[in-house]
Design an enzyme around this catalytic site. Structure first.
Site, short mmCIF file in Angstrom:
data_model
loop_
_atom_site.label_atom_id
_atom_site.label_comp_id
_atom_site.label_asym_id
_atom_site.label_seq_id
_atom_site.Cartn_x
_atom_site.Cartn_y
_atom_site.Cartn_z
N GLU A 234 0.81 -1.23 0.00
CA GLU A 234 0.00 0.00 0.00
C GLU A 234 0.84 1.27 0.00
O GLU A 234 0.40 2.32 -0.46
CB GLU A 234 -0.97 0.01 1.18
CG GLU A 234 -2.14 -0.95 1.03
CD GLU A 234 -1.85 -2.34 1.56
OE1 GLU A 234 -0.67 -2.62 1.88
OE2 GLU A 234 -2.79 -3.15 1.65
N PHE B 103 -11.26 -7.38 13.69
CA PHE B 103 -10.16 -7.82 12.82
C PHE B 103 -9.86 -6.74 11.78
O PHE B 103 -10.77 -6.22 11.15
CB PHE B 103 -10.54 -9.13 12.13
CG PHE B 103 -9.50 -9.60 11.15
CD1 PHE B 103 -8.24 -9.99 11.60
CD2 PHE B 103 -9.76 -9.63 9.79
CE1 PHE B 103 -7.27 -10.40 10.70
CE2 PHE B 103 -8.80 -10.04 8.89
CZ PHE B 103 -7.55 -10.44 9.34
N GLN B 104 -8.61 -6.43 11.63
CA GLN B 104 -8.14 -5.38 10.71
C GLN B 104 -8.80 -4.03 10.95
O GLN B 104 -9.05 -3.27 10.02
CB GLN B 104 -8.31 -5.82 9.24
CG GLN B 104 -7.39 -6.97 8.88
CD GLN B 104 -7.24 -7.21 7.39
OE1 GLN B 104 -8.16 -6.95 6.62
NE2 GLN B 104 -6.08 -7.72 6.99
N LYS C 97 -17.44 -1.09 5.79
CA LYS C 97 -17.88 -2.09 4.82
C LYS C 97 -19.39 -2.11 4.65
O LYS C 97 -19.89 -2.20 3.54
CB LYS C 97 -17.37 -3.47 5.25
CG LYS C 97 -17.63 -4.53 4.21
CD LYS C 97 -16.93 -5.84 4.50
CE LYS C 97 -17.13 -6.79 3.31
NZ LYS C 97 -16.46 -8.08 3.53
N MET D 2 24.23 9.45 2.23
CA MET D 2 24.09 10.71 2.94
C MET D 2 24.34 10.51 4.44
O MET D 2 24.92 11.37 5.10
CB MET D 2 22.70 11.31 2.70
CG MET D 2 22.56 12.75 3.15
SD MET D 2 23.76 13.85 2.36
CE MET D 2 22.84 14.44 0.95
#
Lengths: 163, 614
Positions: free
Chosen positions: B95, B157-158, B207, B524
């Site tokens: 993602e 969940f999630q 959802k 760097m």
């Protein structure tokens, strides 16, 4: 320097956390913050008491204005204004202190709103400084519990803050 | 009546089965509606699911490309995406890649970048990409799935508080709790993301809201009483600015990312050219003024040119346009403010003005509009225009600074110098490529050595400094500019942070050219350790590196390893001749090379370390 900032914002879930989050993320001070809906239920009015240099306070007002849900921001301390805070304070009131506390409450124009054999609960409004002075006068030894709302402010005269 | 409804549902079910073969369910459904005639307004077809509303909103906004990754909470939306072909979905491999790709898509075009992620880890993975876009003010809309409304707050969940987690790194965000609010919220999201100072906006949709149904109507306009960004600069302020410029003897133009985002490159170029002014740019603003022009002094700041930094400090009027006096740009603010010069600051965001440096003439407005107004006023002044004699002297001084040739490097080295690769890259692409970068030494060298003549050609994470940005943002840039040459300049450490996107590049045949400046160090970090930590290279050596050629091949691409300076040009020519392929070029560069000039942290911008001083 102490500033009292009035914010008119959409009365939406999460708006308060955006303001609180802004102050913590940018390391600005909050001395107190009060918020409740206005006569128009879609708007909330918030009063934030903060402190900082002029530059910091300028940034605070700009950053508040930048929040999408904020409708208007005014630094009340820039002009004449009135400021009030409500305190509920429960104090030990027995023996010789009982009479003294009553007298003290009268001097500060407080109201005793609950009584037991050994305690008084006093309601007091005024500026932040006046409430501090009352606490000082009673003395920490007698205070059982203090609840303060934080300051609310409004401009004097014709000046209004509306959407 | 009920019987008719039932029949239509049956018809629709049959038609949706046909989806397996034909991916245009929407026209098919219209067909079915025509079949059944006038009763349709009362039938199920008039109410559509929240998921379909989301997709229809994207279509209404003209979104052509959606970067995403499916998961439980967004399954209904993915189901609707499957049934249409207007919005093309690009399946990333992580993602973070979705957010960076949407970001790069936007930076390389003038469009909004859009991505779609699931709840919980989907959105937390996207946070780095969202914060990257926020710091660089990139217009983006992120749609995240959320657990069903009845499960919110129960540690489902999630589940994660997407609105809470992203609050400090978005311009605004929404949680949509009712299917009826989806359309208006999407409209607001696109409006907020693209107007004023742009930024990412997140829309979190549970959802069950995507499964619920209601009628769909996309609002044509939206107005928010609490949000109305200023566009025109205040005429009095513009007049004050013009007066200051007319009295000035040593003007310096300091242009930033706001000029690119505000599409004001033509106005900037016109102003600078008409009056023969010196112009510098921040890392984010490169390309707004042509990099090959004589009046361009190069980038300023921590790794800016000697002449740009000196001119910033010694000018008497500084015209700052769409720039924010960042710490990497002006160094120590009290050192910067220690000289007497007047500052004019044009910016769309009032909170950017006088944030780090007090300015004398603030102008809030769209940079393009303000520059138009300013130009008109300056031209009105006629013969009494700018002091030509003073300007000539000022250029003499600037040319003396310029003669220090601060970007020199050892051209006789037997090792590949990264600067040399970038010079060759510039030559072979005719300076005409879209270049993305990751973060570190290679980013600074690319900014110094690739001269951008046009805006939206240089794409990098300037504000947040996100390693891993280069490859996914190149995917976005390639998708918004299908015919263009897109190059990702990276290093062996950065590229490994989003390397999985090589797979996405394969799937969508994105012919990106990857220039990996491989010095086996987080360059760097190593440079700072050399300068400021007594050569103690703590954890900055990249051990156990993969064979990048084999790695590229493993993903189905081709790779070239280059070890000698003499092979650099041939490798680049070979890679760029393969128009339809992704080619991974792994240049083994000098491990000890440093980026110069350098302003150490906390120092003033004229306190630069130059190459010859070491």
């Amino acid at each position: 320097m102490r500033h009292i900032i009035s914010v008119l914002l959409e009365n939406e879930a999460g708006a308060l956390s955006r303001v609180a989050g802004l102050f913590s993320a940018r390391a600005y001070n909050i001395e107190s913050l009060t918020v409740a809906p206005t006569e128009d239920a879609s708007l909330s009015r918030m009063t934030v008491v903060t402190s900082g240099s002029d530059d910091v306070v300028e940034q605070i007002t700009k950053q508040l204005n930048k929040l999408i849900e904020v409708v208007k921001v005014v630094d009340l301390s820039e002009a004449a204004h009135i400021e009030r805070e409500l305190m509920l304070i429960k104090v030990r009131a027995s023996g010789k202190d009982r009479e003294e506390i009553k007298r003290m409450s009268d001097i500060f124009r407080g109201r005793i709103i609950d009584v037991t054999d050994s305690t008084y609960t006093i309601e007091l409004t005024g500026t932040c400084a006046k409430l501090d002075a009352f606490i000082e006068a009673v003395g920490k030894g007698l205070i059982l519990e203090t609840v303060r709302t934080g300051s609310s402010g409004i401009a004097r005269g014709e000046r209004v803050l509306r959407a | 009546m009920h019987a008719t409804k039932f029949k239509l549902v049956k018809v629709l079910q049959v038609l949706e089965k046909l989806d397996q073969f034909v991916t245009t369910a929407y026209p098919l459904r219209l067909f079915s509606i025509q079949l059944l005639g006038s009763e349709i307004m009362e039938l199920p077809g008039s109410e559509i699911s929240g998921a379909e509303i989301v997709v229809r909103c994207l279509q209404e906004e003209g979104v052509e490309c959606l970067f995403g990754y499916p998961g439980g909470a967004v399954l209904w939306i993915y189901d609707e995406l499957f049934k249409q072909d207007k919005v093309k979905h690009i399946l990333v491999r992580h993602e973070q890649g979705a957010a960076h790709a949407a970001d790069g898509y936007s930076r390389a075009s003038k469009k909004v970048g859009v991505c779609l992620v699931t709840s919980g880890p989907g959105v937390t993975n996207a946070v780095t990409g969202i914060a990257t876009a926020y710091m660089d003010s990139i217009p983006m809309v992120i749609i995240s799935g959320q657990v069903p409304t009845y499960a919110i707050g129960e540690d489902a969940f999630q589940e994660c508080d997407a609105v809470g987690i992203t609050r400090p790194c978005v311009k605004h965000n929404f949680l949509v709790k009712d299917v009826k609010d989806i359309a208006i919220t999407m409209k607001k999201a696109f409006h907020i993301a693209t107007t004023g100072r742009p930024g990412p906006v997140l829309v979190d949709i549970p959802k069950d809201v995507t499964a619920a149904k209601c009628r769909f109507e996309y609002p044509k306009t939206v107005s928010l009483r609490s949000y109305s960004p200023v566009t025109k600069g205040h005429p009095d302020q513009v007049r004050k600015a013009a007066q200051l410029l007319l009295q000035a003897k040593r003007i310096m133009v300091y242009s930033g990312g706001g000029v690119v985002l505000g599409n004001a490159a033509p106005q900037l170029t016109k102003l600078v050219r008409t009056f023969g002014l010196p112009c510098t740019s921040t890392l984010m603003g490169l390309g707004a003024y042509p990099g090959t022009d004589r009046q361009f002094l190069g980038m300023l700041g921590m790794h800016g040119t000697y002449q740009a930094n000196m001119a910033m400090q010694h000018c008497d009027v500084l015209l700052a346009i769409g720039a924010r006096f960042d710490d990497r740009v002006i160094g120590n603010p009290s050192h910067f403010s220690s000289v007497a010069r007047k500052i004019i600051h044009i910016d769309i965001d009032p909170s950017s003005i006088s944030k780090r440096v007090k300015v004398d003439v603030p102008i809030v407005g769209e940079v393009g509009d303000v520059l138009d107004d300013l130009m008109a006023l300056l031209l009105e002044s006629g013969n009494e225009g700018l002091d030509a004699e003073a300007l000539k002297e000022w250029w003499c001084q600037i040319d003396k600074w310029r003669s220090s040739d601060c970007l020199q490097y050892d051209r006789t080295s037997e090792m590949i110098k990264p600067q040399f690769v970038l010079e060759k890259l510039y030559e072979i692409t005719n300076g005409d490529a879209i270049v993305t970068s990751d973060v570190g030494q290679h980013q600074m060298w690319a900014a110094q050595f690739y001269k951008f003549d046009k805006p939206r050609r240089w794409i990098n994470s300037g504000g947040l400094g996100t390693m891993g940005f280069g490859l996914p943002s190149a995917m976005g840039a390639q998708l918004s500019n299908p015919g263009a040459t897109v190059v990702c300049v990276t290093g062996e450490s950065s590229i490994q942070m989003c390397i999985q996107e090589l797979s996405t590049c394969k799937q969508y045949r994105l012919p990106i050219k990857i220039v990996n400046l491989n010095n086996r160090y987080m360059g760097m970090v190593r440079q700072w350790q050399q300068f400021f930590h007594g050569n103690r290279y703590s954890e900055s050596y990249m051990n156990a590196l993969p064979d990048f050629v084999k790695l590229a091949e493993g993903y189905g691409h081709s790779g070239i390893r280059v070890d000698k300076p003499a092979d650099v040009e041939a490798a680049l020519r070979d890679a760029f001749s393969r128009k339809d392929e992704l080619v991974f070029m792994d240049f083994q560069t000098d491990q000890t090379e440093n980026v110069f000039p350098m302003v150490p942290g906390g120092k003033g911008i004229t306190e630069m370390i130059l190459a010859e001083e070491l």
